[in-house]
Design an enzyme around this catalytic site. Structure first.
Site, mmCIF file in Angstrom:
data_model
loop_
_atom_site.group_PDB
_atom_site.id
_atom_site.type_symbol
_atom_site.label_atom_id
_atom_site.label_comp_id
_atom_site.label_asym_id
_atom_site.label_seq_id
_atom_site.Cartn_x
_atom_site.Cartn_y
_atom_site.Cartn_z
ATOM 1 N N GLU A 41 0.857 -1.283 -0.004
ATOM 2 C CA GLU A 41 0.034 -0.002 -0.025
ATOM 3 C C GLU A 41 1.029 1.277 -0.111
ATOM 4 O OE1 GLU A 41 -2.395 2.365 3.277
ATOM 5 O OE2 GLU A 41 -2.909 0.115 3.259
ATOM 6 N N ARG A 45 1.149 10.114 0.987
ATOM 7 C CA ARG A 45 1.573 11.332 1.779
ATOM 8 C C ARG A 45 2.958 11.941 1.176
ATOM 9 N NH1 ARG A 45 1.991 8.346 7.672
ATOM 10 N NH2 ARG A 45 2.240 6.409 6.301
ATOM 11 N N LYS A 129 -11.484 -0.859 6.604
ATOM 12 C CA LYS A 129 -10.349 -0.996 7.354
ATOM 13 C C LYS A 129 -10.539 -0.350 8.985
ATOM 14 C CE LYS A 129 -6.142 2.143 7.417
ATOM 15 N NZ LYS A 129 -5.386 3.416 6.709
#
Length: 323
Positions: A41, A45, A129
């Site tokens: 993943e 950012r 999640k």
């Protein structure tokens, strides 16, 4: 459940990666894959996230690559265009979820309370999640949350480590965990991909928990099997018990030898290996190039795989996994 999410479930862990240098993206993906984790993943950012996804999907097509920390529909579009196979977000943004679903891309939004989960269900999701997992109450909180929502599955992320990952994975509602302990930022920065491969391999070994279950020895007839089993019993102070087609010599410490009354699989016999998660173990071993004999698969009453043999022998012994 979406096909990609099913593939993630078979791996069991999704490394959460922050990329600051796109030149390190492919070597990192290769290091993870070599360690038995063909998934990543890539968090949005950093400005390099999009290009990192492009490079990995182009050069490592067997690695499942998703985009994390996706906060807007614009970021989702960039991730999808780059080749991300799934999208993960820290919270539940209805616009982002609806946008990804319209595009046919699985999206896993962050949820930490019943209201989040009900909103996710209303949007048509069956996997979310659980974030931040440890800070939100850990496995105990997750089990309490999942109680009223029997069809919802979870991918806990946040505070997951080698020490607690199996606490989460052993809960049937968890498809996989997100974690970063095998991809520390300092190792990526240093380009120490050999160490990352080691950490990835250790993570999978910890998850799968391979251990010797028992050794099977082939004999030609009952009388011979009885003598062999009796010899092991005398030699190692093992108890004897009749298993029908075989005689077992074992004790509470887990030292078990199965002596077959007639020849069974393997030229000399068979070796049984226990694992925490047999379907993940099959996926992991298949990724190493081995094949399983599907005709040997046995299932429980819930149609869950319990045991299966490899196609090939090792040293004259058939090898099978045991849940």
């Amino acid at each position: 459940m979406h096909e990609i999410l099913s593939k993630i479930s078979l791996i069991g862990i999704v490394p959460v990666v922050k990329i600051n240098d796109t030149e390190k993206a492919v070597p990192l993906a290769k290091a993870l894959s070599d360690g038995g984790i063909p998934a990543a993943e890539i968090t949005f950012r950093t400005e390099q996230a999009e290009e990192a996804i492009v490079r990995i999907t182009k050069e490592m097509p067997d690695v499942l690559v998703g985009a994390g920390t996706v906060l807007t529909t614009e970021q989702a579009d960039r991730a999808i265009k780059a080749g991300a196979g799934f999208v993960v977000s820290p919270g539940l943004n209805p616009q982002v979820v609806a946008h990804c679903m319209q595009k046919g891309i699985p999206v896993i939004p962050g949820c930490s309370n019943p209201s989040d989960i009900e909103q996710a269900m209303a949007l048509g999701l069956d996997v979310v999640k659980f974030f931040p997992a440890e800070a939100a109450g850990g496995v105990k909180m997750l089990k309490a949350l999942s109680g009223p929502y029997g069809n919802m599955k979870f991918m806990p992320t946040g505070g997951i480590t080698a020490d607690n990952v199996n606490d989460y994975l052993s809960f049937s509602k968890v498809i996989a965990c997100g974690g970063s302990w095998m991809v520390p930022e300092n190792l990526i920065k240093q380009g120490n991909f050999e160490k990352i491969t080691i950490l990835a391999r250790e993570a999978m070994e910890s998850i799968l928990g391979f251990k010797l279950s028992h050794v099977g020895i082939n004999c030609e007839k009952d009388e011979q099997a009885g003598k062999v089993a009796a010899s092991f019993s005398s030699l190692l102070n093992l108890d004897l018990y009749n298993g029908g087609v075989s005689i077992f010599a074992g004790n509470a410490a887990g030292n078990i030898i199965e002596v077959m009354k007639t020849p069974y699989k393997g030229r000399h016999g068979h070796i049984a290996i226990k694992t925490n998660y047999i379907e993940r173990a099959v996926n992991y071993i298949t990724g190493k190039g081995y094949k399983f004999d599907q005709s040997t698969a046995k299932y429980d009453l819930n149609n869950k795989l319990q045991t299966i043999y490899l196609e090939s022998e090792v040293g004259g012994f058939a090898i099978h996994l045991v849940q």
